[in-house]
Design a protein around this motif. Structure first.
Motif, short mmCIF file in Angstrom:
data_model
loop_
_atom_site.label_atom_id
_atom_site.label_comp_id
_atom_site.label_asym_id
_atom_site.label_seq_id
_atom_site.Cartn_x
_atom_site.Cartn_y
_atom_site.Cartn_z
N PRO A 101 23.69 43.59 27.74
CA PRO A 101 22.33 43.19 27.37
C PRO A 101 21.87 41.83 27.88
N LEU A 102 22.61 41.21 28.79
CA LEU A 102 22.29 39.86 29.26
C LEU A 102 21.37 39.90 30.48
N PHE A 103 20.18 40.46 30.29
CA PHE A 103 19.20 40.57 31.36
C PHE A 103 17.82 40.24 30.80
N GLY A 104 16.86 40.11 31.68
CA GLY A 104 15.50 39.85 31.22
C GLY A 104 14.54 39.72 32.38
N THR A 105 13.35 39.29 32.06
CA THR A 105 12.30 39.09 33.06
C THR A 105 11.97 37.61 33.15
#
Length: 262
Positions: A101-105
């Motif tokens: 879950p270590l993602f993003g925009t």
């Protein structure tokens, strides 16, 4: 976020509204995705269908503003305007593709090439960081501040992939820093970056980044009270150090080279 700073003047108010809409749709698309098939790009990084989907949706929102748009993947609009958006639709695609879950925009905005807004959306954690020039840095509507740690021996730091530091011939210096700090961790990509802005960690070091990453990070750093240093990488991209101001200067001195501290 927006109701805290209603006194923004246009076009900044319009830009903020558009950025929030873009972050909202990115969160909606990715928050329930647990993994995704990926392909390898020419630069060795990964690409998923969701990188392209998020990029398209964000582009369709931001194209209605009076600003150029530079994105990581395929879309863009460059007409030499005063303002320019920089968009990384999914930062941390490797993590995203593998269900980590270590993602993003990441979204940044410049005015005459100077960063004036930075945004990081972390869908799996329901966390959002937004900075606006001269208005501070906010995490989920609350103003946050970076660490003021003064000594590396008391600091928790993080940095990116050691493989990148090897390519930059910076591993010896990184090992030297590791020996000096209280603790170091490998928090990755935008998740790791965000930990600096609310003081969860004291310093982050990353190398060979693109402007769709560094523009937002610079804004978020400076508006949270963090220091920020940059230098050109061997590939013509950007190496950065950001976090507690005293630690940024000390770390830049250890790495040596032509660092510009802001």
């Amino acid at each position: 976020m927006k109701d805290i700073i209603l006194k923004l003047e246009n076009p900044l108010d319009t830009f903020l509204t558009s950025a929030i809409k873009a972050l909202d749709i990115s969160r909606e698309i990715t928050k329930n995705i647990d993994s995704s098939n990926s392909s390898l790009k020419n630069d060795g990084s990964l690409l998923t269908e969701y990188d392209l989907k998020v990029e398209k949706e964000i582009f369709n929102i931001l194209k209605n503003t009076e600003a150029d748009i530079i994105t990581e993947e395929v879309l863009g609009r460059e007409n030499n305007r005063e303002f320019c958006w920089y968009v990384d639709p999914i930062d941390g695609t490797t993590s995203f593709s593998k269900g980590i879950p270590l993602f993003g925009t990441i979204i940044g905005l410049t005015q005459n090439h100077k960063p004036i807004m930075g945004c990081i959306e972390l869908p799996k954690f329901q966390e959002r960081f937004i900075s606006i020039n001269n208005h501070g840095c906010y995490k989920n509507n609350l103003k946050v501040n970076a660490s003021t740690c003064k000594d590396l021996s008391e600091a928790m730091i993080s940095y990116g992939s050691p493989q990148r530091f090897i390519k930059e011939d910076m591993m010896d210096q990184l090992r030297n820093i590791d020996k000096k700090v209280w603790d170091s961790r490998g928090f990755s990509d935008c998740f790791g970056y965000s930990l600096v802005f609310d003081g969860s960690i004291d310093l982050f070091i990353e190398v060979d980044l693109n402007p769709w990453e560094t523009i937002a990070i610079e804004s978020l750093s400076l508006e949270s009270g963090a220091g920020f240093a940059e230098q050109k990488s061997k590939n013509g991209k950007t190496n950065i150090i950001f976090g507690s101001k005293p630690l940024v200067k000390e770390t830049a001195d250890i790495f040596d080279g032509d660092w510009k501290i802001k």
